[in-house]
Design a protein around this motif. Structure first.
Motif, PDB file in Angstrom:
ATOM      1  N   GLU A   1      17.170  -1.021   1.011  1.00 40.80           N
ATOM      2  CA  GLU A   1      15.950  -0.236   0.866  1.00 40.80           C
ATOM      3  C   GLU A   1      14.683  -1.050   1.122  1.00 40.80           C
ATOM      4  OE1 GLU A   1      13.782   2.199  -2.691  1.00 40.80           O
ATOM      5  OE2 GLU A   1      15.976   2.287  -2.642  1.00 40.80           O
ATOM      6  N   LEU A   2      14.636  -2.294   0.622  1.00 43.45           N
ATOM      7  CA  LEU A   2      13.447  -3.139   0.808  1.00 43.45           C
ATOM      8  C   LEU A   2      13.193  -3.400   2.291  1.00 43.45           C
ATOM      9  CD1 LEU A   2      11.129  -4.884  -0.297  1.00 43.45           C
ATOM     10  CD2 LEU A   2      12.759  -6.753  -0.514  1.00 43.45           C
ATOM     11  N   GLY A   3      14.238  -3.743   3.035  1.00 44.74           N
ATOM     12  CA  GLY A   3      14.101  -3.996   4.466  1.00 44.74           C
ATOM     13  C   GLY A   3      13.620  -2.773   5.228  1.00 44.74           C
ATOM     14  N   GLU A   4      14.175  -1.603   4.882  1.00 43.56           N
ATOM     15  CA  GLU A   4      13.768  -0.352   5.542  1.00 43.56           C
ATOM     16  C   GLU A   4      12.307  -0.026   5.234  1.00 43.56           C
ATOM     17  OE1 GLU A   4      16.604   2.565   4.211  1.00 43.56           O
ATOM     18  OE2 GLU A   4      18.274   1.422   5.055  1.00 43.56           O
ATOM     19  N   THR A   5      11.888  -0.248   3.984  1.00 43.76           N
ATOM     20  CA  THR A   5      10.505   0.016   3.592  1.00 43.76           C
ATOM     21  C   THR A   5       9.546  -0.901   4.341  1.00 43.76           C
ATOM     22  OG1 THR A   5      11.277   0.618   1.382  1.00 43.76           O
ATOM     23  CG2 THR A   5       8.928   0.192   1.618  1.00 43.76           C
ATOM     24  N   ILE A   6       9.884  -2.184   4.428  1.00 44.86           N
ATOM     25  CA  ILE A   6       9.038  -3.148   5.146  1.00 44.86           C
ATOM     26  C   ILE A   6       8.875  -2.710   6.594  1.00 44.86           C
ATOM     27  CG2 ILE A   6       8.903  -5.512   6.045  1.00 44.86           C
ATOM     28  CD1 ILE A   6      10.203  -6.448   3.412  1.00 44.86           C
TER      29      ILE A   6
ATOM     30  N   GLU B   1       6.827   0.749   6.933  1.00 43.59           N
ATOM     31  CA  GLU B   1       5.403   0.617   6.621  1.00 43.59           C
ATOM     32  C   GLU B   1       4.685  -0.270   7.642  1.00 43.59           C
ATOM     33  OE1 GLU B   1       4.138   0.014   2.655  1.00 43.59           O
ATOM     34  OE2 GLU B   1       5.473   1.551   1.857  1.00 43.59           O
ATOM     35  N   PHE B   2       5.388  -1.292   8.165  1.00 44.06           N
ATOM     36  CA  PHE B   2       4.785  -2.141   9.206  1.00 44.06           C
ATOM     37  C   PHE B   2       4.588  -1.323  10.486  1.00 44.06           C
ATOM     38  CE2 PHE B   2       5.076  -5.140  12.787  1.00 44.06           C
ATOM     39  CZ  PHE B   2       3.990  -5.940  12.493  1.00 44.06           C
ATOM     40  N   ASP B   3       5.595  -0.502  10.833  1.00 46.48           N
ATOM     41  CA  ASP B   3       5.490   0.348  12.025  1.00 46.48           C
ATOM     42  C   ASP B   3       4.387   1.397  11.880  1.00 46.48           C
ATOM     43  OD1 ASP B   3       7.530  -1.055  13.237  1.00 46.48           O
ATOM     44  OD2 ASP B   3       9.101   0.390  12.700  1.00 46.48           O
TER      45      ASP B   3
ATOM     46  N   LYS C   1       0.454  -0.438   8.480  1.00 47.10           N
ATOM     47  CA  LYS C   1      -0.074  -0.959   7.217  1.00 47.10           C
ATOM     48  C   LYS C   1      -0.018  -2.480   7.216  1.00 47.10           C
ATOM     49  CE  LYS C   1       1.111   3.026   4.386  1.00 47.10           C
ATOM     50  NZ  LYS C   1       1.914   3.508   3.266  1.00 47.10           N
ATOM     51  N   GLU C   2      -1.019  -3.104   6.561  1.00 46.53           N
ATOM     52  CA  GLU C   2      -1.020  -4.561   6.403  1.00 46.53           C
ATOM     53  C   GLU C   2      -0.286  -4.874   5.103  1.00 46.53           C
ATOM     54  OE1 GLU C   2      -4.242  -8.142   5.959  1.00 46.53           O
ATOM     55  OE2 GLU C   2      -4.811  -6.424   7.188  1.00 46.53           O
ATOM     56  N   LEU C   3       0.812  -5.657   5.209  1.00 46.41           N
ATOM     57  CA  LEU C   3       1.672  -5.898   4.053  1.00 46.41           C
ATOM     58  C   LEU C   3       1.655  -7.348   3.598  1.00 46.41           C
ATOM     59  CD1 LEU C   3       4.840  -3.884   5.150  1.00 46.41           C
ATOM     60  CD2 LEU C   3       3.053  -3.143   3.601  1.00 46.41           C
TER      61      LEU C   3
ATOM     62  N   GLN D   1       7.565  -6.452  -1.474  1.00 47.06           N
ATOM     63  CA  GLN D   1       6.466  -6.195  -0.528  1.00 47.06           C
ATOM     64  C   GLN D   1       5.449  -5.317  -1.218  1.00 47.06           C
ATOM     65  OE1 GLN D   1       5.549  -3.172   1.289  1.00 47.06           O
ATOM     66  NE2 GLN D   1       6.897  -1.923   0.024  1.00 47.06           N
ATOM     67  N   ARG D   2       4.190  -5.472  -0.823  1.00 47.62           N
ATOM     68  CA  ARG D   2       3.138  -4.570  -1.300  1.00 47.62           C
ATOM     69  C   ARG D   2       2.035  -4.524  -0.249  1.00 47.62           C
ATOM     70  NH1 ARG D   2       2.171  -9.399  -4.050  1.00 47.62           N
ATOM     71  NH2 ARG D   2       0.005 -10.057  -4.080  1.00 47.62           N
ATOM     72  N   GLU D   3       1.238  -3.502  -0.326  1.00 51.15           N
ATOM     73  CA  GLU D   3       0.160  -3.345   0.646  1.00 51.15           C
ATOM     74  C   GLU D   3      -0.930  -4.375   0.347  1.00 51.15           C
ATOM     75  OE1 GLU D   3      -2.260   0.338   2.677  1.00 51.15           O
ATOM     76  OE2 GLU D   3      -0.572   0.749   1.342  1.00 51.15           O
ATOM     77  N   ALA D   4      -1.448  -5.010   1.402  1.00 47.76           N
ATOM     78  CA  ALA D   4      -2.487  -6.028   1.229  1.00 47.76           C
ATOM     79  C   ALA D   4      -3.764  -5.367   0.732  1.00 47.76           C
ATOM     80  CB  ALA D   4      -2.729  -6.754   2.533  1.00 47.76           C
TER      81      ALA D   4
END
Length: 136
Positions: free
Chosen positions: A99-104, A107-109, A112-114, A130-133
């Protein structure tokens, strides 16, 4: 570190892996001396659970665990391209599975700046959160 000095939520090396202590108990001294400490830990990288017991006076290894935040620059071929505050880049961290890899990735695609949190211990590095910058 002496076994009796370990605390819950601390770190210890169990079966050669860095683990976070999630539970521990101490038994009273027996007929022949030493109190025993029983502790349960979870591997900080794989999530595997380990149990161990040792006399409270014995020494145990404690891993040096470092947590750093990096800005995500790119995701390619299952690896993350990261940059720290001083501008140094790091491209050898694997994209986490699940789930973490899919979320990263999603959200990158989405543009969003992470910020990626990387845990380092015993020569192993892994992205664990991960969290939004924050907007500056």
């Amino acid at each position: 570190m002496q076994c009796s000095a370990l605390r819950k939520n601390g770190f210890v090396v169990m079966k050669g892996r860095p683990c976070k202590i999630i539970d521990m108990s101490t038994s009273k001294t027996g007929k022949h001396g030493h109190a025993k400490v029983k502790y349960t830990g979870v591997d900080i990288f794989t999530g595997a659970k380990y149990d161990d017991m040792s006399p409270s006076t014995h020494n145990v290894d404690v891993p040096n665990v470092k947590r750093d935040d990096y800005t995500l620059i790119n995701v390619s071929d299952g690896f993350l391209a990261l940059m720290n505050e001083s501008g140094d880049t790091k491209e050898d961290i694997k994209l986490p599975e699940g789930e973490l890899g899919e979320t990263i990735e999603s959200e990158f695609d989405a543009g969003k700046e992470l910020l990626i949190t990387v845990l380092t211990s015993m020569g192993i590095e892994a992205a664990i959160a991960q969290r939004e910058a924050p907007r500056s």
